[in-house]
Design an enzyme around this catalytic site. Structure first.
Site, mmCIF file in Angstrom:
data_model
loop_
_atom_site.group_PDB
_atom_site.id
_atom_site.type_symbol
_atom_site.label_atom_id
_atom_site.label_comp_id
_atom_site.label_asym_id
_atom_site.label_seq_id
_atom_site.Cartn_x
_atom_site.Cartn_y
_atom_site.Cartn_z
ATOM 1 N N HIS A 47 0.826 -1.209 0.000
ATOM 2 C CA HIS A 47 0.000 0.000 0.000
ATOM 3 C C HIS A 47 0.861 1.260 0.000
ATOM 4 C CE1 HIS A 47 -3.446 -2.478 0.799
ATOM 5 N NE2 HIS A 47 -2.936 -2.922 1.932
ATOM 6 N N HIS A 71 2.507 8.868 0.802
ATOM 7 C CA HIS A 71 1.330 8.781 -0.067
ATOM 8 C C HIS A 71 1.652 9.542 -1.341
ATOM 9 C CE1 HIS A 71 -1.171 7.150 3.204
ATOM 10 N NE2 HIS A 71 -0.402 7.903 3.973
ATOM 11 N N HIS A 87 4.149 10.809 6.257
ATOM 12 C CA HIS A 87 3.544 10.705 7.586
ATOM 13 C C HIS A 87 4.526 10.084 8.566
ATOM 14 C CE1 HIS A 87 -0.781 10.693 5.768
ATOM 15 N NE2 HIS A 87 -0.292 11.900 5.939
HETATM 16 ZN ZN LIG Z 1 -0.249 7.791 5.979
#
Ligand SMILES: [Zn+2]
Ligand SMILES: *[C@@H]1O[C@H](CO)[C@@H](O)[C@H](O)[C@H]1NC(C)=O
Ligand SMILES: *[C@@H]1O[C@H](CO)[C@@H](O)[C@H](O)[C@H]1NC(C)=O
Ligand SMILES: *[C@@H]1O[C@H](CO)[C@@H](O)[C@H](O)[C@H]1NC(C)=O
Ligand SMILES: *[C@@H]1O[C@H](CO)[C@@H](O)[C@H](O)[C@H]1NC(C)=O
Ligand SMILES: *[C@@H]1O[C@H](CO)[C@@H](O)[C@H](O)[C@H]1NC(C)=O
Ligand SMILES: *[C@@H]1O[C@H](CO)[C@@H](O)[C@H](O)[C@H]1NC(C)=O
Ligand SMILES: *[C@@H]1O[C@H](CO)[C@@H](O)[C@H](O)[C@H]1NC(C)=O
Ligand SMILES: *[C@@H]1O[C@H](CO)[C@@H](O)[C@H](O)[C@H]1NC(C)=O
Ligand SMILES: [Zn+2]
Length: 580
Positions: free
Chosen positions: A88, A118, A142
Site C-alpha cells: 500500500h 502517499h 507521515h
Molecule cells: Zn499515511
C-alpha cells in the site's frame, strides 16, 4: 484439490472477507476501495472523526497553545532501520525507543515508530492525502508516533494514542538536486514487490529529509488513521510548508513500486475544528456570511478570530413593547449636519451590505441620553429576499420583522476607532425600520401613480438608489455627487420615540460596544426602490438572527414626550413645596 474441500474453501474466503479484512483493502482494483472501507468489519472508516481532510485555511482557528515541538533524535543518522513495500505504501521502520515527539500542543510524549508516504502517479497526478483549500500536493509523508508506553493495540483505542506529523512534498524548482533524497529513494529499486524489505545503510536522518521546513507553522486537528481500520485515535499535525524534492526522485515511488494513487479521499469535518499554530499568519479575509454558503454562517461567527459573537450583550434583539421600561432621561437627539447635502462621500458594495461612507469629521449626534458626542461614520442597510413581501430588518418588535433596516453608525468623538470598539459605549448606532410608502402596493396597474404621489420621501431615495446600479460588483464603490442629506433619507419620522439598549455590532467581530437606538416609527420608502438593494447588490437576506437578551433591559422614551397638563400641575406643586 478434492471436491469436498471446495465448500470449505469458499467458506473460508467469506470468513476472511468479513473478519480479517484489514489486509484485504486497496485504493483501486479490489472489492474494498475507499468508499467501501466502512463496510470492513470492525473498521471505523465510516466514523465522524476521519482523516484526511481538506484544510480550509480561512477557517482554521489560531490556537496559542500550539507552540514549538521538541523532536528528539530527529537529527540522528542512525535511526533508520529498514524500508518495506507494504503493498500500500513504502514504510521506513525506525529503531525502537530512539525518536520522540513532544510539545507542539501535544498532551504527552510520543515514541516515533515509522514514517511512510502517499503519492499519485508519475504522470503528475498529485497524491497527498490532506489538501489545502482544495489543493492537492504531489506527495505526503507521515511520521507516526505512539503515546509513550502504549502498545499499538492500546494506542489505537486511545482517542489521542497516536500522533502523526504530516508533511506535504512539492517539487523543487527545476535544476535543484537533493543528495539526501537521492540516497533515500535509491533504496526503492530494492523493494519493488509487496512484502520486500531492504536495510538502510546510508546515514540519513529524519531532519535531513525534512530539510528547511518551518516546524513552527502547522495545523492541528483530531482525526483517524487514513487506512483501515481508520481508528479514530490520531492527533494530526499537518505542516504548512512542503518538503522540497526533485520531481525525478518523487517519480521513483510509483515507478519502482508500481503502486499508484495511494491516498485516501478527504473526509467530512463533521463539525470538527482545525487549529493553526500562532506562527501561521491569519488568512487575510475570513469568509463569513448570512447563509450557509460560506465558511462561517451566523451560528459559527463565534469561531472567527477575535470574535465576540457568542457574548451576552449581542445584537440584534426582539424588542417586546410591554417589557420596555420608560426612561425619562431618553430625551431628543441633537443632530449636526444631518441636513447638510454634501456629507456623503461614497457608496460601497461590501459583499454584505450597501454602505454609505460620510466625509470625515462633519456629521455628529449627541443628546438622546447618550452622554457623549458621537461622530457619524457611515450608514448601511439590512434587507430580505427582495420579493414583494420580503422582510429583512435585524431588530424585530413583538416578533414583527420589517422589510428593511437602516443603521447610522457613530463613534464616540473622544476615542479612536480601536478604542471605541473596546469601550462599552464606544459606538452608538441609530436604527430605522423601513417599510413601504402608503398607496404603493405594487401589483395591479399602479405604477403610473409613482411619479404623481412622489413626495419629498421618494426623491431622495430615488437619488440614493440610482447609485446602486454602479456598484453591482462586490467591493466596487461610487462617489456621491448629487445633493442629498441624511435628513432627506430619514424624512419626517418622529425621532422623539425610540427604544434604547446595550448591544453589539451585528456583524463579526460583534464587538459589545454599541449603545443601540431603535426608532419606533419606520421610514417610508417606495417598494420598488427597496427592491433595488437586493437586486443590484446581488445578494439577499442580509440580517443576523435575533440574539438572546440575557439579563439586559430595553428602555423606551416616555409614552408622550411633552408632559401633559396634569403632570405640569403636579410638577408645579412639587416645585412649590420644594421652594417653600
Ligand atoms: Zn499515511
Ligand atoms: C520556537 O522556535 C522558533 C524558531 O525555531 C524560535 O524563534 C522561538 O523562540 C521558539 N519559541 C519558543 C516558545 O520556544
Ligand atoms: C537518541 O539516540 C541515542 C543514540 O543514537 C540514544 O542513546 C538516546 O537514548 C536517544 N534519545 C532518546 C531520548 O531516546
Ligand atoms: C489535550 O487534552 C485535552 C483535555 O483532555 C483535550 O481536550 C485535547 O483534545 C487534548 N489535545 C491533544 C492535542 O491531544
Ligand atoms: C510547488 O511547486 C511548484 C513548482 O515548483 C510551485 O509552482 C508552487 O508554487 C509550489 N507550491 C508551494 C505551495 O510551495
Ligand atoms: C539493491 O538493488 C541493487 C540493484 O539490484 C543492488 O545492486 C544492491 O546491492 C541492492 N541493495 C541492497 C541493500 O540490497
Ligand atoms: C555512517 O556512520 C558511521 C558511524 O558514524 C560510519 O562508520 C559509516 O561509514 C557511515 N556510513 C556512510 C555510508 O556514510
Ligand atoms: C464588474 O466586473 C466586470 C468584470 O469583473 C466588469 O467587466 C464590469 O465592468 C464591472 N462592472 C462594474 C459596474 O463595475
Ligand atoms: C448600559 O450599560 C451601562 C453599564 O455598562 C449602564 O450604566 C447603562 O445603564 C446601560 N444602558 C442600558 C440602556 O441598558
Ligand atoms: Zn447594520
Amino acid at each position: 484439490m478434492p471436491l469436498s474441500f471446495l465448500p470449505l474453501f469458499l467458506c473460508w474466503g467469506v470468513f476472511v472477507d468479513v473478519s480479517d479484512a484489514s489486509s484485504d483493502w486497496c485504493y483501486t482494483g479490489c472489492a474494498h476501495t475507499p468508499s467501501h472501507w466502512s463496510s470492513i468489519s470492525g473498521s471505523s472508516c465510516g466514523g465522524d472523526r476521519q482523516s484526511p481532510i481538506d484544510i480550509v485555511t480561512s477557517r482554521a482557528v489560531t490556537d496559542s497553545s500550539l507552540h514549538n515541538f521538541t523532536l528528539v533524535n530527529f537529527s540522528s543518522s542512525h535511526v533508520f532501520k529498514s524500508l518495506t513495500n507494504t503493498g500500500h505504501t513504502v514504510k521506513c521502520i525506525l529503531e525502537e525507543n530512539e525518536v520522540e515527539v513532544t510539545g507542539g500542543g501535544l498532551n504527552a510524549t510520543y515514541s516515533t515508530i515509522q514514517f511512510h508516504f502517499h503519492w499519485g502517479d508519475a504522470d503528475h497526478h498529485p497524491g497527498s492525502e490532506h489538501t489545502v483549500d482544495g489543493h492537492r500536493y504531489p506527495m505526503e509523508m507521515h511520521i507516526v508516533s505512539l503515546k509513550k508506553g502504549l502498545s499499538v493495540e492500546q494506542a489505537t483505542v486511545d482517542p489521542e494514542g497516536i500522533a502523526v506529523l504530516g508533511f506535504f512534498i512539492n517539487a523543487t524548482d527545476d535544476g535543484e538536486t537533493s543528495q539526501t533524497w537521492d540516497d533515500f529513494t535509491s533504496y526503492l529499486m530494492n523493494i519493488t514487490t509487496k512484502g520486500s524489505v531492504v536495510d538502510v545503510s546510508h546515514n540519513i536522518s529524519i531532519a535531513d529529509l525534512i530539510g528547511d521546513v518551518d516546524l513552527t507553522k502547522f495545523y492541528r486537528y483530531m482525526g483517524s488513521l487514513t487506512t483501515p481500520n481508520c481508528n479514530e485515535a490520531v492527533v494530526w499535525t499537518v505542516f504548512q510548508e512542503p518538503i522540497k524534492v526533485p520531481k525525478n526522485l518523487m517519480e521513483r515511488f510509483p515507478e519502482q513500486t508500481e503502486l499508484f494513487h495511494v491516498y485516501r479521499p478527504t473526509q467530512h469535518l463533521n463539525g470538527r475544528h482545525v487549529f493553526a499554530s500562532p506562527a501561521i499568519p491569519p488568512a487575510p479575509s475570513h469568509a463569513w456570511c448570512y447563509d450557509d454558503h460560506c465558511d462561517y454562517s451566523p451560528e459559527h461567527w463565534h469561531l472567527l478570530p477575535e470574535s465576540h459573537c457568542d457574548g451576552e450583550r449581542q445584537s440584534p434583539i426582539n424588542i417586546k413593547k410591554d417589557d420596555a421600561m420608560e426612561d425619562k432621561l431618553l430625551d431628543d437627539f441633537t443632530y449636526t449636519k444631518f441636513d447638510d447635502k454634501h456629507t456623503m462621500k461614497y457608496i460601497i458594495n461590501t459583499g454584505h451590505t450597501v454602505k454609505c461612507v460620510l466625509k470625515d469629521g462633519m456629521v455628529e449626534v449627541s443628546g438622546g441620553g447618550l452622554g457623549y458626542v458621537y461622530s457619524t461614520l457611515q450608514f448601511h442597510f439590512h434587507w430580505g429576499s427582495g420579493s414583494d413581501d420580503s422582510v429583512g430588518s435585524e431588530h424585530t418588535v413583538d416578533s414583527k420583522r420589517y422589510p428593511m433596516e437602516m443603521h447610522i453608525v457613530n463613534m464616540r468623538k473622544d476615542l479612536t476607532l480601536e478604542q471605541a470598539k473596546e469601550a462599552p459605549n464606544g459606538l452608538a448606532v441609530l436604527g430605522f425600520f423601513i417599510e413601504p410608502a402608503d398607496g404603493h402596493k405594487s401589483g395591479g396597474g399602479g405604477s403610473e401613480h409613482h411619479e404623481e404621489s412622489s413626495t419629498s420621501h421618494t426623491d431622495p431615495w430615488k437619488t440614493f438608489t440610482s447609485y446602486l446600479s454602479a456598484i453591482k460588483n462586490i467591493s466596487s464603490q461610487v462617489e456621491v455627487t448629487e445633493d442629498i442629506s441624511i435628513d432627506d433619507l430619514i424624512g419626517d419620522v418622529d425621532r422623539s420615540m425610540y427604544y434604547r439598549y446595550n448591544g453589539s455590532l451585528t456583524t463579526p467581530s460583534c464587538n459589545e460596544a454599541v449603545v443601540w437606538t431603535v426608532f419606533k416609527e419606520p421610514i417610508k420608502v417606495d417598494k420598488d426602490l427597496m427592491k433595488m438593494f437586493p437586486h443590484r447588490a446581488g445578494y439577499h437576506n442580509v440580517y443576523r438572527p435575533t440574539q438572546s437578551l440575557h439579563s439586559r433591559k430595553v428602555y423606551t422614551t416616555a409614552a408622550s414626550s411633552a408632559p401633559g397638563p396634569m403632570m405640569l400641575i403636579l410638577l408645579l406643586a412639587c416645585f412649590c413645596v420644594f421652594a417653600i
